[in-house]
Design an enzyme around this catalytic site. Structure first.
Site, PDB file in Angstrom:
ATOM      1  N   ARG A 161       0.838  -1.211   0.000  1.00  0.00           N
ATOM      2  CA  ARG A 161       0.000   0.000   0.000  1.00  0.00           C
ATOM      3  C   ARG A 161       0.876   1.266   0.000  1.00  0.00           C
ATOM      4  O   ARG A 161       0.548   2.257   0.657  1.00  0.00           O
ATOM      5  CB  ARG A 161      -0.946   0.024   1.203  1.00  0.00           C
ATOM      6  CG  ARG A 161      -1.916  -1.149   1.269  1.00  0.00           C
ATOM      7  CD  ARG A 161      -2.948  -1.079   0.157  1.00  0.00           C
ATOM      8  NE  ARG A 161      -4.002  -2.067   0.342  1.00  0.00           N
ATOM      9  CZ  ARG A 161      -3.968  -3.312  -0.159  1.00  0.00           C
ATOM     10  NH1 ARG A 161      -2.934  -3.723  -0.886  1.00  0.00           N
ATOM     11  NH2 ARG A 161      -4.980  -4.132   0.037  1.00  0.00           N
ATOM     12  N   SER A 238     -11.026  -1.666   2.909  1.00  0.00           N
ATOM     13  CA  SER A 238     -10.319  -1.782   4.197  1.00  0.00           C
ATOM     14  C   SER A 238     -10.063  -0.380   4.728  1.00  0.00           C
ATOM     15  O   SER A 238      -9.515   0.455   4.015  1.00  0.00           O
ATOM     16  CB  SER A 238      -8.979  -2.489   4.025  1.00  0.00           C
ATOM     17  OG  SER A 238      -9.154  -3.798   3.565  1.00  0.00           O
ATOM     18  N   GLU A 334      -6.088   3.586   5.983  1.00  0.00           N
ATOM     19  CA  GLU A 334      -5.670   3.449   4.576  1.00  0.00           C
ATOM     20  C   GLU A 334      -6.162   4.605   3.703  1.00  0.00           C
ATOM     21  O   GLU A 334      -5.404   5.110   2.873  1.00  0.00           O
ATOM     22  CB  GLU A 334      -6.163   2.106   4.011  1.00  0.00           C
ATOM     23  CG  GLU A 334      -5.760   1.913   2.556  1.00  0.00           C
ATOM     24  CD  GLU A 334      -6.270   0.624   1.944  1.00  0.00           C
ATOM     25  OE1 GLU A 334      -5.769  -0.444   2.329  1.00  0.00           O
ATOM     26  OE2 GLU A 334      -7.161   0.678   1.087  1.00  0.00           O
TER      27      GLU A 334
HETATM   28  P1  FAD Z   1      -9.397   8.221  -5.043  1.00  0.00           P
HETATM   29  O1  FAD Z   1     -10.050   7.677  -3.827  1.00  0.00           O
HETATM   30  O2  FAD Z   1     -10.110   9.221  -5.835  1.00  0.00           O
HETATM   31  O3  FAD Z   1      -7.975   8.814  -4.607  1.00  0.00           O
HETATM   32  C1  FAD Z   1      -7.105   8.100  -3.767  1.00  0.00           C
HETATM   33  C2  FAD Z   1      -5.774   8.862  -3.710  1.00  0.00           C
HETATM   34  O4  FAD Z   1      -5.131   8.815  -4.986  1.00  0.00           O
HETATM   35  C3  FAD Z   1      -5.932  10.347  -3.397  1.00  0.00           C
HETATM   36  O5  FAD Z   1      -4.804  10.764  -2.651  1.00  0.00           O
HETATM   37  C4  FAD Z   1      -5.904  11.013  -4.753  1.00  0.00           C
HETATM   38  O6  FAD Z   1      -5.420  12.341  -4.687  1.00  0.00           O
HETATM   39  C5  FAD Z   1      -4.932  10.129  -5.506  1.00  0.00           C
HETATM   40  N1  FAD Z   1      -5.199  10.074  -6.942  1.00  0.00           N
HETATM   41  C6  FAD Z   1      -6.277   9.507  -7.565  1.00  0.00           C
HETATM   42  N2  FAD Z   1      -6.142   9.583  -8.900  1.00  0.00           N
HETATM   43  C7  FAD Z   1      -4.964  10.222  -9.128  1.00  0.00           C
HETATM   44  C8  FAD Z   1      -4.274  10.611 -10.322  1.00  0.00           C
HETATM   45  N3  FAD Z   1      -4.735  10.342 -11.541  1.00  0.00           N
HETATM   46  N4  FAD Z   1      -3.092  11.260 -10.183  1.00  0.00           N
HETATM   47  C9  FAD Z   1      -2.583  11.533  -8.955  1.00  0.00           C
HETATM   48  N5  FAD Z   1      -3.196  11.192  -7.801  1.00  0.00           N
HETATM   49  C10 FAD Z   1      -4.372  10.533  -7.891  1.00  0.00           C
HETATM   50  N6  FAD Z   1      -7.662  -1.121  -2.474  1.00  0.00           N
HETATM   51  C11 FAD Z   1      -6.758  -2.119  -2.606  1.00  0.00           C
HETATM   52  O7  FAD Z   1      -5.544  -1.870  -2.724  1.00  0.00           O
HETATM   53  N7  FAD Z   1      -7.139  -3.433  -2.630  1.00  0.00           N
HETATM   54  C12 FAD Z   1      -8.425  -3.797  -2.526  1.00  0.00           C
HETATM   55  O8  FAD Z   1      -8.738  -4.979  -2.552  1.00  0.00           O
HETATM   56  C13 FAD Z   1      -9.406  -2.771  -2.382  1.00  0.00           C
HETATM   57  N8  FAD Z   1     -10.719  -3.095  -2.248  1.00  0.00           N
HETATM   58  C14 FAD Z   1     -11.655  -2.095  -2.103  1.00  0.00           C
HETATM   59  C15 FAD Z   1     -12.988  -2.463  -1.976  1.00  0.00           C
HETATM   60  C16 FAD Z   1     -13.991  -1.476  -1.850  1.00  0.00           C
HETATM   61  C17 FAD Z   1     -15.436  -1.901  -1.722  1.00  0.00           C
HETATM   62  C18 FAD Z   1     -13.618  -0.113  -1.844  1.00  0.00           C
HETATM   63  C19 FAD Z   1     -14.656   0.955  -1.740  1.00  0.00           C
HETATM   64  C20 FAD Z   1     -12.265   0.255  -1.957  1.00  0.00           C
HETATM   65  C21 FAD Z   1     -11.274  -0.743  -2.075  1.00  0.00           C
HETATM   66  N9  FAD Z   1      -9.907  -0.422  -2.195  1.00  0.00           N
HETATM   67  C22 FAD Z   1      -8.973  -1.420  -2.364  1.00  0.00           C
HETATM   68  C23 FAD Z   1      -9.465   0.993  -2.143  1.00  0.00           C
HETATM   69  C24 FAD Z   1      -9.566   1.728  -3.496  1.00  0.00           C
HETATM   70  O9  FAD Z   1     -10.399   1.033  -4.375  1.00  0.00           O
HETATM   71  C25 FAD Z   1      -8.203   1.926  -4.154  1.00  0.00           C
HETATM   72  O10 FAD Z   1      -7.338   2.622  -3.288  1.00  0.00           O
HETATM   73  C26 FAD Z   1      -8.283   2.665  -5.471  1.00  0.00           C
HETATM   74  O11 FAD Z   1      -7.047   2.649  -6.142  1.00  0.00           O
HETATM   75  C27 FAD Z   1      -8.724   4.127  -5.300  1.00  0.00           C
HETATM   76  O12 FAD Z   1      -8.992   4.658  -6.595  1.00  0.00           O
HETATM   77  P2  FAD Z   1      -9.809   5.978  -6.801  1.00  0.00           P
HETATM   78  O13 FAD Z   1      -9.725   6.311  -8.243  1.00  0.00           O
HETATM   79  O14 FAD Z   1     -11.154   5.843  -6.225  1.00  0.00           O
HETATM   80  O15 FAD Z   1      -8.903   7.011  -5.969  1.00  0.00           O
HETATM   81  N1  EPU Z   2     -10.639 -11.580   9.766  1.00  0.00           N
HETATM   82  C1  EPU Z   2     -11.328 -11.746  10.952  1.00  0.00           C
HETATM   83  N2  EPU Z   2     -12.449 -10.995  11.153  1.00  0.00           N
HETATM   84  C2  EPU Z   2     -12.894 -10.095  10.244  1.00  0.00           C
HETATM   85  C3  EPU Z   2     -12.182  -9.907   9.034  1.00  0.00           C
HETATM   86  C4  EPU Z   2     -11.038 -10.671   8.818  1.00  0.00           C
HETATM   87  O1  EPU Z   2     -10.946 -12.531  11.788  1.00  0.00           O
HETATM   88  O2  EPU Z   2     -13.932  -9.469  10.494  1.00  0.00           O
HETATM   89  C5  EPU Z   2      -9.465 -12.430   9.501  1.00  0.00           C
HETATM   90  C6  EPU Z   2      -9.803 -13.448   8.398  1.00  0.00           C
HETATM   91  O3  EPU Z   2     -10.396 -14.596   8.932  1.00  0.00           O
HETATM   92  C7  EPU Z   2      -8.431 -13.730   7.821  1.00  0.00           C
HETATM   93  C8  EPU Z   2      -7.697 -12.407   7.973  1.00  0.00           C
HETATM   94  O4  EPU Z   2      -8.404 -11.664   8.961  1.00  0.00           O
HETATM   95  O5  EPU Z   2      -7.766 -14.696   8.602  1.00  0.00           O
HETATM   96  C9  EPU Z   2      -7.589 -11.633   6.672  1.00  0.00           C
HETATM   97  O6  EPU Z   2      -8.879 -11.295   6.166  1.00  0.00           O
HETATM   98  P1  EPU Z   2      -9.211 -11.143   4.608  1.00  0.00           P
HETATM   99  O7  EPU Z   2      -8.669 -12.318   3.862  1.00  0.00           O
HETATM  100  O8  EPU Z   2     -10.636 -10.821   4.485  1.00  0.00           O
HETATM  101  O9  EPU Z   2      -8.321  -9.930   4.107  1.00  0.00           O
HETATM  102  P2  EPU Z   2      -7.916  -8.565   4.806  1.00  0.00           P
HETATM  103  O10 EPU Z   2      -6.534  -8.721   5.352  1.00  0.00           O
HETATM  104  O11 EPU Z   2      -8.965  -8.110   5.720  1.00  0.00           O
HETATM  105  C10 EPU Z   2      -6.710  -7.614   2.684  1.00  0.00           C
HETATM  106  C11 EPU Z   2      -6.663  -6.284   2.000  1.00  0.00           C
HETATM  107  C12 EPU Z   2      -7.842  -6.135   1.051  1.00  0.00           C
HETATM  108  C13 EPU Z   2      -7.757  -7.224   0.004  1.00  0.00           C
HETATM  109  C14 EPU Z   2      -7.795  -8.582   0.718  1.00  0.00           C
HETATM  110  C15 EPU Z   2      -7.575  -9.734  -0.241  1.00  0.00           C
HETATM  111  C16 EPU Z   2      -5.512  -4.694   3.428  1.00  0.00           C
HETATM  112  C17 EPU Z   2      -5.639  -3.552   4.360  1.00  0.00           C
HETATM  113  N3  EPU Z   2      -6.651  -5.217   2.972  1.00  0.00           N
HETATM  114  O12 EPU Z   2      -7.868  -7.604   3.520  1.00  0.00           O
HETATM  115  O13 EPU Z   2      -7.746  -4.857   0.420  1.00  0.00           O
HETATM  116  O14 EPU Z   2      -8.821  -7.140  -0.916  1.00  0.00           O
HETATM  117  O15 EPU Z   2      -6.737  -8.646   1.710  1.00  0.00           O
HETATM  118  O16 EPU Z   2      -6.252  -9.787  -0.642  1.00  0.00           O
HETATM  119  O17 EPU Z   2      -4.397  -5.104   3.107  1.00  0.00           O
HETATM  120  C18 EPU Z   2      -8.389  -2.592   0.632  1.00  0.00           C
HETATM  121  O18 EPU Z   2      -7.177  -2.313   0.672  1.00  0.00           O
HETATM  122  O19 EPU Z   2      -9.279  -1.682   0.627  1.00  0.00           O
HETATM  123  C19 EPU Z   2      -8.801  -3.967   0.544  1.00  0.00           C
HETATM  124  C20 EPU Z   2     -10.079  -4.354   0.535  1.00  0.00           C
END
Ligand code: FAD
Ligand code: EPU
Length: 338
Positions: A161, A238, A334
C-alpha cells in the site's frame, strides 16, 4: 482559463458518501487541460473515483476530477504485451478488457473500485498480486515544473500500500496528476492461486486448470460475498492497513492469542490481520452513531446513512483505541483524508 464550477458537493464523488463542498471543481478529460489548471491559484486535490477517500467537510481547494480515457496495446514483443490506460478509466473495466483481449495477468485485482490513475498511488493489491508487480511505467503531470514526466517501475518504490507518490506526499497536496499507466503483461502466464480463498473457491467450482477469466470470476465471487457494495452501503474498502510488526511482538501476541493470523514478510517482520484484531476488540458489526465496522468484515468501515467526516473520525478513533488497549498495536488508516 478553463471553466471551474464552484461549491460542488462531493457526496456523489466519494464511496463513503460523505458531504463536503469543494471551492472549485473541474473535470479533466485530456492532458492539455492540465497546463491550464496549473495556472489556477491556491491548493488543489486530484480526485479519481473517490473510493479511498474520507471527505472531512468543506474543502478550500480546486478539485481536479481525472477522467482521461483510453485503452490500447502500445506494443508487444516475444515476451509480453504492453498495455496502456488513461487515468480516468475504471480499473475493473480495464482489467476485464485486458482479459477479453487475451492478455492475462491482472485478474486477481478484479473488482477493485476506482480509476486506473489511482492504482499506482497506494499500489493496489488483493489476493496475492499488487499493481506494481505488473506495472511498466507511469506518466504524470508535475504542477510545479509544469511538465510531464515518466517513471518506470523500478523508480516507483512500490511496497505494501505504498509508492514513490505517497512517500513524496504528492497524494496529499495535489503536486502531480497521473495521466497514463502502462502495464507489462507477460505472455507466459501462471494462475496465481497462493491465496487459500482462491484455491478453495476454484475447488468448490470444480475447476482444476483455471483460465485467467476463471480466476477473475472466483475473485469477483469472493469479493461480492465479503465486501459491501458502496452503492448499497457506503464504504472505502479496508479502512486500516494490516499492521506490520516486529517478529518479537508477533511472537508475544501469538503466545497470548494463539488464533491470531500472522503473515511473515520478506524482511522478517510479521503482518497481522487488522480485521481479526478489530473483531477481537469487539468492533465487528458495532457502530458509533451512523458509522460502524461492517458485520461481515470488521476491517471495512461503513456509513449507515447520513454520516459526515467527523462521524468517521470518531468511530476510527474508538476502534484504534480499542485495538491499542487490547493488543498494543497501532492501526493506520488506509484512505486519504481530504
Ligand atoms: P481516489 O479515492 O479518488 O484517490 C485516492 C488517492 O489517490 C488520493 O490521494 C488522490 O489524490 C490520488 N489520486 C487519484 N487519482 C490520481 C491521479 N490520476 N493522479 C494523482 N493522484 C491521484 N484497495 C486495494 O488496494 N485493494 C483492494 O482490494 C481494495 N478493495 C476495495 C474495496 C472497496 C469496496 C472499496 C470501496 C475500496 C477498495 N480499495 C482497495 C481501495 C480503493 O479502491 C483503491 O485505493 C483505489 O485505487 C482508489 O482509486 P480511486 O480512483 O477511487 O482514488
Ligand atoms: N478476519 C477476521 N475478522 C474479520 C475480518 C477478517 O478474523 O472481520 C481475519 C480473516 O479470517 C483472515 C484475515 O483476517 O484470517 C484476513 O482477512 P481477509 O482475507 O478478508 O483480508 P484482509 O486482510 O482483511 C486484505 C486487503 C484487502 C484485500 C484482501 C484480499 C488490506 C488492508 N486489505 O484484507 O484490500 O482485498 O486482503 O487480498 O491489506 C483494501 O485495501 O481496501 C482492501 C479491501
Amino acid at each position: 482559463m478553463m471553466p471551474f464550477t464552484t461549491g460542488v458537493d462531493l457526496t456523489a464523488f466519494n464511496t463513503l458518501a460523505l458531504p463536503g463542498r469543494a471551492r472549485a471543481f473541474c473535470r479533466i478529460d485530456d492532458e492539455t487541460q492540465l497546463a491550464d489548471a496549473a495556472r489556477a491559484d491556491g491548493p488543489r486535490f486530484i480526485l479519481g473515483g473517490g473510493s479511498n477517500l474520507v471527505v472531512t467537510g468543506d474543502i478550500d481547494r480546486l478539485v481536479l476530477h481525472m477522467a482521461i480515457p483510453g485503452k490500447r496495446l502500445v506494443t508487444q514483443d516475444d515476451e509480453a504485451f504492453y498495455v496502456e490506460a488513461g487515468a480516468g478509466e475504471n480499473w475493473h473495466a480495464f482489467v476485464q478488457w485486458t482479459l477479453a483481449q487475451g492478455w492475462p495477468g491482472l485478474e486477481n485485482l478484479s473488482l477493485i473500485p476506482g480509476k486506473v490513475g489511482a492504482a499506482p498511488i497506494q499500489n493496489i493489491g488483493a489476493y496475492g498480486l499488487e499493481a506494481g508487480d505488473l506495472l511498466h511505467s507511469v506518466t504524470a503531470w508535475d504542477f510545479e515544473k509544469r511538465a510531464f514526466f515518466q517513471v518506470d517501475r523500478s523508480q516507483c518504490r512500490f511496497g505494501y500500500r505504498d509508492s514513490l507518490f505517497k512517500q513524496e506526499g504528492w497524494h496529499l497536496d495535489g503536486r502531480i496528476a497521473i495521466t497514463r499507466v502502462v502495464f507489462r503483461l507477460p505472455r507466459q502466464w501462471q494462475p496465481n492461486m497462493r491465496y487459500a480463498d482462491i484455491s478453495q473457491e476454484l475447488a468448490a467450482r470444480q475447476i482444476n486448470q483455471p483460465t485467467a477469466q476463471d480466476l477473475a470470476d472466483a475473485v469477483i465471487a469472493i469479493r461480492q460475498r465479503k465486501l459491501p457494495d458502496p452503492a448499497q452501503l457506503p464504504n472505502a474498502g479496508s479502512f486500516f492497513h494490516n499492521p506490520v510488526v516486529s517478529a518479537e511482538l508477533a511472537a508475544l501476541l501469538k503466545s497470548e492469542f494463539p488464533t491470531l493470523p500472522c503473515y511473515p514478510q520478506p524482511d522478517g517482520r510479521i503482518k497481522l490481520a487488522a480485521g481479526w484484531l478489530i473483531e477481537q476488540a469487539g468492533w465487528k458489526g458495532k457502530s458509533l452513531g451512523p458509522v460502524g465496522m461492517y458485520e461481515k468484515q470488521a476491517l471495512v468501515l461503513v456509513n449507515h446513512g447520513g454520516a459526515c467526516g467527523e462521524d468517521v473520525q470518531r468511530t476510527m478513533s474508538a476502534v484504534q483505541a480499542a485495538v491499542r488497549e487490547r493488543f498494543a498495536v497501532a492501526l493506520t488508516p488506509e484512505p486519504i483524508f481530504l
